[in-house]
Design a protein around this motif. Structure first.
Motif, PDB file in Angstrom:
ATOM      1  N   HIS A 115      23.977 -10.397  17.090  1.00 38.84           N
ATOM      2  CA  HIS A 115      22.568 -10.543  17.468  1.00 38.84           C
ATOM      3  C   HIS A 115      22.071  -9.297  18.179  1.00 38.84           C
ATOM      4  O   HIS A 115      20.934  -9.255  18.621  1.00 38.84           O
ATOM      5  N   GLU A 116      22.910  -8.297  18.294  1.00 41.00           N
ATOM      6  CA  GLU A 116      22.540  -7.114  19.070  1.00 41.00           C
ATOM      7  C   GLU A 116      21.846  -6.048  18.234  1.00 41.00           C
ATOM      8  O   GLU A 116      21.395  -5.046  18.774  1.00 41.00           O
ATOM      9  N   ALA A 117      21.771  -6.225  16.923  1.00 40.02           N
ATOM     10  CA  ALA A 117      21.096  -5.232  16.091  1.00 40.02           C
ATOM     11  C   ALA A 117      19.627  -5.137  16.486  1.00 40.02           C
ATOM     12  O   ALA A 117      18.959  -6.148  16.734  1.00 40.02           O
ATOM     13  N   ARG A 118      19.119  -3.912  16.549  1.00 42.08           N
ATOM     14  CA  ARG A 118      17.700  -3.698  16.781  1.00 42.08           C
ATOM     15  C   ARG A 118      16.991  -3.849  15.439  1.00 42.08           C
ATOM     16  O   ARG A 118      17.408  -3.264  14.440  1.00 42.08           O
ATOM     17  N   ILE A 119      15.937  -4.647  15.396  1.00 39.87           N
ATOM     18  CA  ILE A 119      15.228  -4.890  14.147  1.00 39.87           C
ATOM     19  C   ILE A 119      13.785  -4.421  14.292  1.00 39.87           C
ATOM     20  O   ILE A 119      13.036  -4.931  15.134  1.00 39.87           O
ATOM     21  N   LEU A 120      13.404  -3.446  13.478  1.00 41.73           N
ATOM     22  CA  LEU A 120      12.048  -2.903  13.502  1.00 41.73           C
ATOM     23  C   LEU A 120      11.355  -3.236  12.189  1.00 41.73           C
ATOM     24  O   LEU A 120      11.909  -3.010  11.115  1.00 41.73           O
ATOM     25  N   MET A 121      10.151  -3.767  12.268  1.00 43.09           N
ATOM     26  CA  MET A 121       9.336  -3.935  11.081  1.00 43.09           C
ATOM     27  C   MET A 121       8.770  -2.568  10.706  1.00 43.09           C
ATOM     28  O   MET A 121       8.266  -1.837  11.567  1.00 43.09           O
ATOM     29  N   LEU A 122       8.865  -2.221   9.436  1.00 47.64           N
ATOM     30  CA  LEU A 122       8.301  -0.980   8.923  1.00 47.64           C
ATOM     31  C   LEU A 122       7.502  -1.370   7.692  1.00 47.64           C
ATOM     32  O   LEU A 122       8.070  -1.622   6.624  1.00 47.64           O
ATOM     33  N   THR A 123       6.171  -1.455   7.834  1.00 48.83           N
ATOM     34  CA  THR A 123       5.346  -2.117   6.836  1.00 48.83           C
ATOM     35  C   THR A 123       3.960  -1.495   6.772  1.00 48.83           C
ATOM     36  O   THR A 123       3.620  -0.639   7.592  1.00 48.83           O
ATOM     37  N   VAL A 124       3.172  -1.927   5.804  1.00 44.55           N
ATOM     38  CA  VAL A 124       1.799  -1.432   5.673  1.00 44.55           C
ATOM     39  C   VAL A 124       0.806  -2.340   6.385  1.00 44.55           C
ATOM     40  O   VAL A 124      -0.339  -1.951   6.608  1.00 44.55           O
ATOM     41  N   SER A 125       1.212  -3.545   6.723  1.00 50.70           N
ATOM     42  CA  SER A 125       0.267  -4.528   7.257  1.00 50.70           C
ATOM     43  C   SER A 125      -0.034  -4.308   8.736  1.00 50.70           C
ATOM     44  O   SER A 125       0.873  -4.256   9.567  1.00 50.70           O
ATOM     45  N   ASP A 126      -1.338  -4.199   9.035  1.00 49.99           N
ATOM     46  CA  ASP A 126      -1.766  -4.156  10.429  1.00 49.99           C
ATOM     47  C   ASP A 126      -2.579  -5.401  10.778  1.00 49.99           C
ATOM     48  O   ASP A 126      -3.389  -5.392  11.706  1.00 49.99           O
ATOM     49  N   GLN A 127      -2.336  -6.483  10.027  1.00 48.76           N
ATOM     50  CA  GLN A 127      -3.026  -7.739  10.293  1.00 48.76           C
ATOM     51  C   GLN A 127      -2.470  -8.384  11.566  1.00 48.76           C
ATOM     52  O   GLN A 127      -1.260  -8.426  11.777  1.00 48.76           O
ATOM     53  N   GLU A 128      -3.379  -8.896  12.383  1.00 46.14           N
ATOM     54  CA  GLU A 128      -2.968  -9.478  13.669  1.00 46.14           C
ATOM     55  C   GLU A 128      -1.919 -10.572  13.481  1.00 46.14           C
ATOM     56  O   GLU A 128      -0.922 -10.623  14.215  1.00 46.14           O
ATOM     57  N   SER A 129      -2.121 -11.444  12.481  1.00 49.95           N
ATOM     58  CA  SER A 129      -1.183 -12.555  12.286  1.00 49.95           C
ATOM     59  C   SER A 129       0.205 -12.053  11.926  1.00 49.95           C
ATOM     60  O   SER A 129       1.214 -12.622  12.357  1.00 49.95           O
ATOM     61  N   ASP A 130       0.275 -10.967  11.142  1.00 51.51           N
ATOM     62  CA  ASP A 130       1.573 -10.408  10.761  1.00 51.51           C
ATOM     63  C   ASP A 130       2.264  -9.762  11.955  1.00 51.51           C
ATOM     64  O   ASP A 130       3.466  -9.958  12.177  1.00 51.51           O
TER      65      ASP A 130
END
Length: 227
Positions: free
Chosen positions: A90-105
């Motif tokens: 559970h120690e892995a760092r997880i970063l979202m790398l995406t095109v969406s800048d939608q508030e809900s996302d």
């Protein structure tokens, strides 16, 4: 003699082959980052995460099958693993790398346990710098998303000011370091606490603030202090 620092092992989960190639080329520019695996969908990504036990996972949001948030949840809960494989850390760092800048996302990903949220249209050198920050244990968010998160938090029913939150002195110290983007390990080191103790403090302060994630708490703290 100083021990040589091992490179950060990176897993990329994204369903666009050309983008995965671009990320691989980008990581090759940073000697402290080592690409150890690629996955084209969430199911394969969860399997590779369990097998490879990476230090850092770069995760796309919009994918066929399991989307990024579902994949993130499954990685965090280690609910899927290959038979005979070691349990997923559970120690892995997880970063979202995406095109969406939608508030809900953005808010959905952070509440599901993402350690950061980066947009694909950032300059390559800026992405690398954010990855370096993540390697140092910092929470990372594309600068233009900070105001979006702040706006989302204004609608929640928690306390408006720090003085109203009812936090203990220790919880306030933890929150202050969260606002600086410190990970649990860095907070534990700074306050001379066990990592497990820090996790308990984070859980309690999130409940008192009516928030769901450490990133939300960091942004809330900065806004509550007028920072």
């Amino acid at each position: 003699m100083a021990t040589e620092q091992l490179p950060t092992r990176v897993l990329v989960i994204d369903d666009h082959p050309l983008f995965r190639k671009g990320v691989a080329d980008l990581l090759a520019l940073e000697p402290n980052l080592q690409l150890v695996g690629e996955a084209a969908d969430g199911q394969e990504g969860v399997r590779l995460a369990a097998l490879l036990r990476p230090d850092l996972i770069l995760l796309d949001l919009n994918m066929k099958g399991w989307d990024g948030i579902e994949t993130l949840r499954r990685i965090r809960s280690a609910s899927v693993a290959e038979p005979g494989a070691p349990s997923l850390t559970h120690e892995a760092r997880i970063l979202m790398l995406t095109v969406s800048d939608q508030e809900s996302d953005v808010v959905g990903a952070l509440r599901a346990g993402a350690d950061g949220y980066l947009l694909k249209d950032m300059e390559p050198e800026d992405i690398l710098e954010q990855l370096r920050e993540a390697m140092r244990g910092r929470l990372v968010i594309s600068p233009q998303l900070t105001d979006l998160i702040a706006r989302a938090l204004r609608s929640h029913q928690g306390p408006l000011h720090l003085s109203e939150a009812g936090l203990t002195q220790r919880e306030q110290e933890v929150l202050e370091l969260l606002a600086k983007g410190y990970s649990n390990k860095l907070i534990a080191r700074e306050l001379d606490l066990a990592v497990g103790t820090v996790k308990v403090h984070v859980k309690h302060l999130l409940k008192k603030l009516g928030l769901h994630s450490r990133v939300e708490a960091a942004v809330w703290s900065l806004n509550a202090r007028g920072g």
